[in-house]
Design a protein around this motif. Sequence first.
Motif, PDB file in Angstrom:
ATOM      1  N   ALA A 312      11.865   1.399   0.282  1.00  0.00           N
ATOM      2  CA  ALA A 312      12.081   1.605   1.718  1.00  0.00           C
ATOM      3  C   ALA A 312      10.731   1.630   2.434  1.00  0.00           C
ATOM      4  O   ALA A 312      10.572   1.039   3.505  1.00  0.00           O
ATOM      5  N   VAL A 313       9.758   2.307   1.819  1.00  0.00           N
ATOM      6  CA  VAL A 313       8.431   2.366   2.453  1.00  0.00           C
ATOM      7  C   VAL A 313       7.857   0.953   2.582  1.00  0.00           C
ATOM      8  O   VAL A 313       7.324   0.568   3.627  1.00  0.00           O
ATOM      9  N   ARG A 314       8.033   0.154   1.530  1.00  0.00           N
ATOM     10  CA  ARG A 314       7.492  -1.208   1.599  1.00  0.00           C
ATOM     11  C   ARG A 314       8.227  -2.043   2.651  1.00  0.00           C
ATOM     12  O   ARG A 314       7.616  -2.877   3.315  1.00  0.00           O
ATOM     13  N   MET A 315       9.523  -1.802   2.819  1.00  0.00           N
ATOM     14  CA  MET A 315      10.252  -2.538   3.868  1.00  0.00           C
ATOM     15  C   MET A 315       9.784  -2.092   5.253  1.00  0.00           C
ATOM     16  O   MET A 315       9.670  -2.911   6.163  1.00  0.00           O
ATOM     17  N   MET A 317       6.808  -1.120   5.880  1.00  0.00           N
ATOM     18  CA  MET A 317       5.479  -1.733   6.039  1.00  0.00           C
ATOM     19  C   MET A 317       5.621  -3.194   6.480  1.00  0.00           C
ATOM     20  O   MET A 317       4.842  -3.682   7.302  1.00  0.00           O
ATOM     21  N   LYS A 318       6.644  -3.880   5.921  1.00  0.00           N
ATOM     22  CA  LYS A 318       6.867  -5.278   6.323  1.00  0.00           C
ATOM     23  C   LYS A 318       7.205  -5.339   7.803  1.00  0.00           C
ATOM     24  O   LYS A 318       6.685  -6.189   8.536  1.00  0.00           O
ATOM     25  N   ALA A 319       8.079  -4.438   8.252  1.00  0.00           N
ATOM     26  CA  ALA A 319       8.485  -4.434   9.658  1.00  0.00           C
ATOM     27  C   ALA A 319       7.297  -4.098  10.560  1.00  0.00           C
ATOM     28  O   ALA A 319       7.162  -4.615  11.672  1.00  0.00           O
ATOM     29  N   GLU A 494       4.963  -7.503  -1.662  1.00  0.00           N
ATOM     30  CA  GLU A 494       5.486  -6.887  -2.886  1.00  0.00           C
ATOM     31  C   GLU A 494       4.996  -7.686  -4.076  1.00  0.00           C
ATOM     32  O   GLU A 494       4.815  -8.903  -3.976  1.00  0.00           O
ATOM     33  N   ALA A 495       4.840  -6.993  -5.205  1.00  0.00           N
ATOM     34  CA  ALA A 495       4.384  -7.702  -6.391  1.00  0.00           C
ATOM     35  C   ALA A 495       5.018  -7.105  -7.633  1.00  0.00           C
ATOM     36  O   ALA A 495       5.279  -5.901  -7.686  1.00  0.00           O
ATOM     37  N   ARG A 516       3.932 -11.285   2.993  1.00  0.00           N
ATOM     38  CA  ARG A 516       4.268 -10.599   4.238  1.00  0.00           C
ATOM     39  C   ARG A 516       4.848 -11.591   5.236  1.00  0.00           C
ATOM     40  O   ARG A 516       4.618 -12.797   5.134  1.00  0.00           O
ATOM     41  N   GLY A 517       5.579 -11.072   6.195  1.00  0.00           N
ATOM     42  CA  GLY A 517       6.338 -11.868   7.164  1.00  0.00           C
ATOM     43  C   GLY A 517       5.582 -13.070   7.704  1.00  0.00           C
ATOM     44  O   GLY A 517       4.437 -12.954   8.147  1.00  0.00           O
ATOM     45  N   GLY A 518       6.217 -14.239   7.648  1.00  0.00           N
ATOM     46  CA  GLY A 518       5.689 -15.429   8.319  1.00  0.00           C
ATOM     47  C   GLY A 518       4.629 -16.194   7.535  1.00  0.00           C
ATOM     48  O   GLY A 518       4.252 -17.289   7.933  1.00  0.00           O
ATOM     49  N   LEU A 519       4.157 -15.654   6.417  1.00  0.00           N
ATOM     50  CA  LEU A 519       3.076 -16.358   5.711  1.00  0.00           C
ATOM     51  C   LEU A 519       3.630 -17.449   4.786  1.00  0.00           C
ATOM     52  O   LEU A 519       4.675 -17.286   4.178  1.00  0.00           O
TER      53      LEU A 519
END
Length: 585
Positions: A312-315, A317-319, A494-495, A516-519
Amino acid sequence: MSWPVIRKSAAERAGANLEDYDAEAAAFDWAAARAELSGLPGGGLNIAHEALDRHVAAGGGDRTALRWIGRDDTVRDLSYAELTEQANRFASLLRSLDVKPGDRVYAVLGRIPELYVAALGTLKAGAVFTPLFSAFGPEPLQARMEIGEANVLVTTEALYHRKVEAWRDAIPSLRHLLLAGCPGAAPARCIDLEAALATADPVFETVATRPEDMALLHFTSGTTGRPKGAVHVHEAVVAHHVTGRTALDLRPGDIYWCTADPGWVTGTSYGIIAPLTNGVTLVVDEAEFDAERWRRILGEQKVTVWYTAPTAVRMLMKAWDSDPRPYDLPALRFMASVGEPLNPEAVLWGVEAFGRPFHDNWWQTETGGIMIANFASMDIKPGSMGRPLPGVTAGIVERAADGSVREALEPMALGELALRPDWPSILRGYLHEEERFRKCFASGWYLTGDLAMRDADGYYWFVGRADDVIKSAGHLIGPFEVESVLMEHPAVAEAAVIGLPDPIAGETVKAYVALRGGLEAGEPLRRDILGHARKRLGPAVAPRDIAFRQNLPKTRSGKLMRRLLKARELGLPEGDLSTLESEER
Ligand code: ATP
Ligand code: MG
């Protein structure tokens, strides 16, 4: 380790429930902790009595126990007295159906009030409560009902038709189906739960279970293979209660939000029991993860203590990448995370976004409660799981060829994380798997199956699951360290890393990365991430290869399934995938 230590101020220390770790750990004793709970006359102990009846008897019945937020934002409050009455009705209903103490009551429910009523009512009746993920398909549900010889299933009418109806007659032990959310008459041979509760007796004297009576059956996440059914007893409530106070810093008046899925052990130990025994208000959100919604709930509900998980924390961070607005949450006092290693990046991001760090803690289905934690009063070393709870003796052990183990006392020795098996919520067995249970113990230790290190200050560092650790050219490589370094790269969201067989090195490291988003994935980015990893880890430990993915495979409790990446990479059988939630894409 190379991340800055997060220091706690004198005020933060003095304000914490556990003010002085060393002094309190030295003075701690489980018998005294047990005395914080009232128990039942004649030496009985029942989790539901400690969670509900005790507060009502002490005049706390008017306080809000549950604040439920529906998908459509409807809010429904249940006071301690109201929740107790509903649980009494549920227990009366079980009794009228001839459900006996020790019988098994399963719940396949999302986060709806009936879940809490069923869990606590089942315990009041002295029966055994088993929650399953409502997102499971028909097959994993049936398998777990069979293993546990379910007698009663509580679910919704919609889930019943989709996932249960087809196999219900294949389970001879299953006597009753109680369905929430029946718009009309209940289907044949099913009971409309709402109607049955309305006419059930609101008075019920909690069954005087003994401390060693079975209370909960929890299936493990199945990250490493076939899930095991861990047996827990009423005595576990002592650990739930105390660890809620010390590790989660819970106190009466708190507004506490635990985001765990109810089908996972966290959803019971810290999603139901610990908060109620500590007399707090439990916020329950019916909906799934949504970054904007979560931000709103934290603020509107004035959440003071928040317990969540690394995924959840990583999601979040993505947002944050597309919307880096700091969270303004003056009421929030304490944030904690469990379930998987919490990368240092995520701890530090907490400080940036929330003005306070996430406190990582470690435990397992088998331990029933938190065992190692970063406490409110303790400085945080990002990437460390923290220190053992007062009352918990942890060690790093090495296994010898004859099966005995020996404690490794030197700081930063790598070995298996082990615990002295003397805390109240330790599992009492794996259902029908005596041999598997026996193998968890050696030389007076409970062996966790996780590898870790302890530093000179007594902080524990997670290295990886024993099954996931990679052996390359004489090095033992923990996936967590490599994954954390990959996550430092600004492009990596994420990895997951695994070891692949190599004729020279034994194994080499391969990484799977979600960007990350858009890359855009591509050769230049691949080289850049590999270069970063080599610089930080050295060529012996850094991944040899990176594959880009949109999404990594995870269990329903949010754990990376490295074994699946490996099986696919090597063309091996995929194994038990019943708990797989998000597929690799
Ligand atoms: P199975 O035992 O069926 O393979 P599982 O071990 O994932 O599944 P759980 O009991 O839900 O099932 O998870 C406990 C495990 O999760 C721990 O043994 C550990 O590997 C991991 N874990 C939990 N919390 C942390 C943490 N804070 N840091 C690192 N790992 C953690
Ligand atoms: Mg496990």
